[in-house]
Design an enzyme around this catalytic site. Structure first.
Site, mmCIF file in Angstrom:
data_model
loop_
_atom_site.group_PDB
_atom_site.id
_atom_site.type_symbol
_atom_site.label_atom_id
_atom_site.label_comp_id
_atom_site.label_asym_id
_atom_site.label_seq_id
_atom_site.Cartn_x
_atom_site.Cartn_y
_atom_site.Cartn_z
ATOM 1 N N PRO A 1 2.237 -17.341 1.157
ATOM 2 C CA PRO A 1 3.608 -16.931 0.812
ATOM 3 C C PRO A 1 4.314 -16.174 1.939
ATOM 4 O O PRO A 1 5.540 -16.062 1.934
ATOM 5 C CB PRO A 1 3.420 -16.038 -0.419
ATOM 6 C CG PRO A 1 1.971 -15.709 -0.494
ATOM 7 C CD PRO A 1 1.241 -16.761 0.246
ATOM 8 N N ASP B 1 6.900 -5.339 6.739
ATOM 9 C CA ASP B 1 5.486 -4.953 6.763
ATOM 10 C C ASP B 1 4.696 -6.073 6.090
ATOM 11 O O ASP B 1 4.246 -5.940 4.952
ATOM 12 C CB ASP B 1 5.350 -3.626 6.000
ATOM 13 C CG ASP B 1 3.923 -3.092 6.032
ATOM 14 O OD1 ASP B 1 3.036 -3.790 6.550
ATOM 15 O OD2 ASP B 1 3.711 -1.990 5.502
ATOM 16 N N CYS B 2 4.572 -7.177 6.814
ATOM 17 C CA CYS B 2 4.074 -8.414 6.203
ATOM 18 C C CYS B 2 2.642 -8.727 6.616
ATOM 19 O O CYS B 2 2.169 -8.257 7.637
ATOM 20 C CB CYS B 2 4.975 -9.569 6.626
ATOM 21 S SG CYS B 2 5.163 -9.685 8.414
ATOM 22 N N PRO B 3 1.959 -9.542 5.796
ATOM 23 C CA PRO B 3 0.633 -10.019 6.211
ATOM 24 C C PRO B 3 0.762 -11.133 7.254
ATOM 25 O O PRO B 3 1.858 -11.413 7.729
ATOM 26 C CB PRO B 3 0.020 -10.534 4.905
ATOM 27 C CG PRO B 3 1.165 -10.861 4.027
ATOM 28 C CD PRO B 3 2.331 -10.027 4.470
ATOM 29 N N ASP B 4 -0.364 -11.743 7.602
ATOM 30 C CA ASP B 4 -0.364 -12.857 8.555
ATOM 31 C C ASP B 4 0.512 -14.007 8.045
ATOM 32 O O ASP B 4 0.683 -14.172 6.835
ATOM 33 C CB ASP B 4 -1.805 -13.367 8.758
ATOM 34 C CG ASP B 4 -2.716 -12.290 9.337
ATOM 35 O OD1 ASP B 4 -2.219 -11.457 10.124
ATOM 36 O OD2 ASP B 4 -3.915 -12.279 8.994
ATOM 37 N N ASP C 1 0.817 -1.219 0.000
ATOM 38 C CA ASP C 1 0.000 0.000 0.000
ATOM 39 C C ASP C 1 0.845 1.260 0.000
ATOM 40 O O ASP C 1 0.354 2.340 -0.349
ATOM 41 C CB ASP C 1 -0.951 -0.021 1.194
ATOM 42 C CG ASP C 1 -0.225 -0.259 2.512
ATOM 43 O OD1 ASP C 1 0.548 0.621 2.946
ATOM 44 O OD2 ASP C 1 -0.418 -1.325 3.110
ATOM 45 N N ASP D 1 10.168 -11.708 -4.089
ATOM 46 C CA ASP D 1 9.891 -12.305 -2.786
ATOM 47 C C ASP D 1 10.932 -11.817 -1.764
ATOM 48 O O ASP D 1 12.135 -12.028 -1.935
ATOM 49 C CB ASP D 1 9.959 -13.824 -2.946
ATOM 50 C CG ASP D 1 9.650 -14.568 -1.665
ATOM 51 O OD1 ASP D 1 9.525 -13.909 -0.601
ATOM 52 O OD2 ASP D 1 9.531 -15.810 -1.712
ATOM 53 N N GLU E 1 8.418 -5.771 -2.717
ATOM 54 C CA GLU E 1 7.019 -6.224 -2.553
ATOM 55 C C GLU E 1 6.763 -7.354 -3.545
ATOM 56 O O GLU E 1 7.148 -7.276 -4.700
ATOM 57 C CB GLU E 1 6.087 -5.030 -2.792
ATOM 58 C CG GLU E 1 4.633 -5.349 -3.101
ATOM 59 C CD GLU E 1 3.866 -6.054 -1.976
ATOM 60 O OE1 GLU E 1 3.979 -5.617 -0.813
ATOM 61 O OE2 GLU E 1 3.172 -7.040 -2.279
#
Lengths: 279, 279
Positions: A164, A157-160, A88, A139, A108
């Site tokens: 991946p 700043d990663c997702p859950d 984002d 990656d 990203e």
């Protein structure tokens, strides 16, 4: 007939957070995930990946200021920064605010997320095209394993930790992050809910210790649309302890940097406010 | 046919938090409100008043420790305490932990809430029958207007400012609280969400100043089932500043007091972590 459109996230099998939708701005699918951007009444525009709230216009300053400034103000002179994830652009925007920073490598995985946010969430993505920012669509796990570059600050700043992103919470990754940091480097990662994910937070702490970090500090805050709202970042540092930062110096630097949430007191407070049971 | 039972709270007209229900333990109506106690998968037993989450077994320690200990450890020797509201008993339970406290006047409007919590939420209500606790079923607004007693600490554990609780957020109430405090007394009140209710927080701050309090400090934390999860307490003190408390002294006292969240660092941290925009 008139329909109310709601977006609901199952945050656990038995907990659901629903927001009424004003408008669906974007819906797409990349090779990695489903991407939605909706406009809501309470949170403004909201980015959703694989049916999970990622960030909202209304409260994104909490997340983005607290993933970036505690580390960037702990390091006395951060010049090179690596941002992993955060398609984002909110984290990159905060890093750009620091005059000492000369270059930001923004790694990203998903180009489609960046494209969608550039079009629909310019308040967050506004600095992605800043000349200091070098965007790489690859990656982050592979990147830190292969690069020979060194950074003063690395922000994850990663997702859950599913799909991946799972590898961003594993031992090997932290070893490579340690390798990619200068001798006085600092890393920060979002590390889930101190209410629902205490085991994960403990594991990350242990991996960071094994990787060689001498200073590991959790900080807590509220992210309203994340499961339980109670949220945690882990800061790992080779040399500088954020609790020993000079608050007057931070206050002086903040005269040139606009923030909504972060200030020299928040710098210390978010660490001290970490609950006893988490320490 | 098999049904899934869910409880949903409309936290705003366009934001809804839903929990899957294991069991409905109590449902009743007093002259003041509707009362429900349900058992849930994520939060254990949950008290609901007029369709609003009040407290949950899973996270109640955050609310109850932070409404009570910052004030009780700021005051060097609190002997008399007034608790207004908090029919579940969680706040009273925390106050009872302090050996210096000799008497607690517990003023709750709704006897039916206390009865229901005594039966179904003993983890919270366990100290209501402690000999130090004097329970009065009356209106806290009227009580502080009429009583001639003075307290070292007053804790206002109130619901949202609607219905009978509205007066707990008005100028007159704070003047009476000031009157009911000793010369070095301290009051704390839950003051809603720093994301959704900034105007209310500002108004309360102004009322407290006008009432005569010299030291007014907001503290922030996460209460997962409240609107936005981002939550605020306001501390108002006549003499002692919580930020000037001796952390070593608190640490020493904590050897005798069991807590899950609060410690000598949290004591300072929750105030310092208050966002810049709220200060």
């Amino acid at each position: 007939m008139k329909f109310d459109l709601w977006y609901s996230e199952y945050q656990t099998k038995s907990l659901k957070l629903s927001t009424k939708v004003k408008d669906v701005l974007y819906t797409g699918k990349s090779e990695f995930q489903e991407i939605q951007i909706i406009d809501t009444y309470d949170f403004g525009k909201v980015l959703i990946l694989d049916n999970t709230y990622q960030t909202t216009e209304r409260d994104e300053f909490i997340y983005h200021e607290l993933i970036s400034h505690p580390a960037l103000f702990t390091h006395p002179n951060p010049k090179t920064v690596l941002v992993i994830g955060g398609g984002d652009g909110g984290t990159v925007r905060e890093v750009v605010k620091h005059p000492s920073v000369e270059s930001i490598d923004f790694v990203e995985l998903d180009e489609k997320v960046v494209e969608a946010c550039k079009e629909h969430m310019p308040k967050l993505s506004c600095e992605i095209d800043n000349p200091k920012v070098n965007t790489l669509f690859t990656d982050g796990i592979k990147y830190v394993a292969e690069t020979e570059k060194k950074y003063d600050v690395i922000l994850v700043d990663c997702p859950d930790p599913v799909g991946p992103a799972k590898g961003l919470f594993e031992e090997e990754f932290y070893k490579n992050v340690f390798k990619c940091l200068t001798d006085d480097g600092i890393m920060v990662q979002q590390t889930e809910s101190p209410l629902f994910n205490t085991d994960l937070i403990k594991d990350v702490g242990n991996y960071l210790k094994e990787a060689g970090f001498g200073i590991i500090k959790p900080l807590v805050c509220t992210i309203p649309t994340y499961p339980s709202g109670f949220w945690n970042f882990t800061v790992a540092s080779k040399k500088y302890n954020p609790l020993e930062s000079d608050r007057e110096e931070i206050k002086e630097k903040l005269k040139e940097i606009d923030t909504i949430y972060y200030d020299e007191d928040v710098h210390i407070g978010v660490f001290l406010a970490t609950p006893k049971y988490l320490k």
